[in-house]
Design a protein around this motif. Sequence first.
Motif, PDB file in Angstrom:
ATOM      1  N   ASN A  70       0.828  -1.207   0.000  1.00 18.73           N
ATOM      2  CA  ASN A  70       0.000   0.000   0.000  1.00 18.73           C
ATOM      3  C   ASN A  70       0.861   1.255   0.000  1.00 18.73           C
ATOM      4  O   ASN A  70       0.543   2.244  -0.672  1.00 18.73           O
ATOM      5  CB  ASN A  70      -0.920   0.006   1.225  1.00 18.73           C
ATOM      6  N   CYS A  93       2.308   1.798  -3.490  1.00 18.03           N
ATOM      7  CA  CYS A  93       1.274   2.306  -4.404  1.00 18.03           C
ATOM      8  C   CYS A  93       1.000   3.796  -4.137  1.00 18.03           C
ATOM      9  O   CYS A  93       0.822   4.581  -5.077  1.00 18.03           O
ATOM     10  CB  CYS A  93      -0.009   1.506  -4.252  1.00 18.03           C
ATOM     11  N   ASP A 105       1.557   6.960  -6.662  1.00 20.60           N
ATOM     12  CA  ASP A 105       0.531   7.951  -7.003  1.00 20.60           C
ATOM     13  C   ASP A 105       1.057   9.377  -6.832  1.00 20.60           C
ATOM     14  O   ASP A 105       0.783  10.257  -7.651  1.00 20.60           O
ATOM     15  CB  ASP A 105      -0.700   7.749  -6.120  1.00 20.60           C
ATOM     16  N   SER A 110      -9.636   9.027 -14.713  1.00 25.25           N
ATOM     17  CA  SER A 110      -8.664   8.193 -14.005  1.00 25.25           C
ATOM     18  C   SER A 110      -7.343   8.944 -13.895  1.00 25.25           C
ATOM     19  O   SER A 110      -6.483   8.853 -14.770  1.00 25.25           O
ATOM     20  CB  SER A 110      -8.465   6.872 -14.754  1.00 25.25           C
ATOM     21  N   ARG A 169      -6.997   4.342  -0.742  1.00 28.46           N
ATOM     22  CA  ARG A 169      -7.024   4.947  -2.079  1.00 28.46           C
ATOM     23  C   ARG A 169      -8.113   4.369  -2.983  1.00 28.46           C
ATOM     24  O   ARG A 169      -8.716   5.089  -3.788  1.00 28.46           O
ATOM     25  CB  ARG A 169      -5.648   4.809  -2.755  1.00 28.46           C
ATOM     26  N   ASN A 170      -8.405   3.069  -2.867  1.00 30.11           N
ATOM     27  CA  ASN A 170      -9.421   2.439  -3.714  1.00 30.11           C
ATOM     28  C   ASN A 170     -10.835   2.626  -3.206  1.00 30.11           C
ATOM     29  O   ASN A 170     -11.798   2.252  -3.871  1.00 30.11           O
ATOM     30  CB  ASN A 170      -9.107   0.950  -3.885  1.00 30.11           C
ATOM     31  N   LYS A 171     -10.961   3.209  -2.003  1.00 28.66           N
ATOM     32  CA  LYS A 171     -12.280   3.388  -1.407  1.00 28.66           C
ATOM     33  C   LYS A 171     -12.788   4.816  -1.514  1.00 28.66           C
ATOM     34  O   LYS A 171     -13.984   5.078  -1.331  1.00 28.66           O
ATOM     35  CB  LYS A 171     -12.246   2.995   0.085  1.00 28.66           C
ATOM     36  N   TYR A 222     -15.755   5.674  -3.761  1.00 37.58           N
ATOM     37  CA  TYR A 222     -17.041   5.159  -3.275  1.00 37.58           C
ATOM     38  C   TYR A 222     -17.548   5.999  -2.099  1.00 37.58           C
ATOM     39  O   TYR A 222     -18.766   6.135  -1.905  1.00 37.58           O
ATOM     40  CB  TYR A 222     -16.895   3.708  -2.852  1.00 37.58           C
TER      41      TYR A 222
END
Length: 263
Positions: free
Chosen positions: A3, A6, A10, A105, A256-258, A261
């Motif tokens: 994590n 990543c 970013d 994106s 980051r992936n949440k 949402y």
Amino acid sequence: MNNLICAFDDVTKSLVRNQLFFMLGWQDVKQRYKRSKVGPFWLTISMGVMILTIGLVFGRIFKTPITEFLPFLTLGLMLWGFIFSCITEGCTSFISSAAIIKQLSVPLPIHVFRVCLWRNDELFGHNCRLHLSGIFMKPVYPIALLSLLGILLLVLNVTWMALLLGVMSSRFRDIPQLVQNLFQVIFYLTPIIWMPHLLPARASTLMLDWNPFYHMLEIVRSPLLGIAPSATSWLVSIAIAIIGWLVSLSVYGICRNKIAYWL
């Protein structure tokens, strides 16, 4: 660890695409002052009035010569305004960019950098150009060059704070209000409208040595006033930057992936 890697990737990609967050930040400034005849000068005017009023009133209350108090006050208010704007606007950096995040994106730190590395930097620089010429009522010494390193550390620190709080605010919408209220308290606990030598010895240890914002201000303000910042202020600012970025990147990497949402 994955994590963290990543998250670092970013951030790197966001810095490489600096033209994008420059463009977004400039659009924010233009949109904020659309159809305004004065534009960003309103910030400069309001700060100038505040500096003059506080300088005259508190200078007399504290019995401090205006030639000593006014430069101290001006630098303190300008730097605090930059810190406050970066962090409070950083809280809503993802929320205010929800439409872009859901449609394009791009690395998410771009939306934090548009606040900390362009929009507020531009406004801060604008205020500096107009105010700094009027605050130096005493000679400017070569040590003032140290303030450039201080500004770099200050930007690094407010950026990780904005990134961390931006992630947290995306999930918990009470964070921006909490931060604003907290910073109102910190403002009065930090030597901005009062000078450090006015404190008793015991209070000085608590309100200065344990106040990270005091150290971040000092490494920029003191050199411009012809005073060398203490080694403690440098070490604290560097330590905060290193630890803060590690924590911020770790939290961002996990979430980051949440974020899309949550928005």
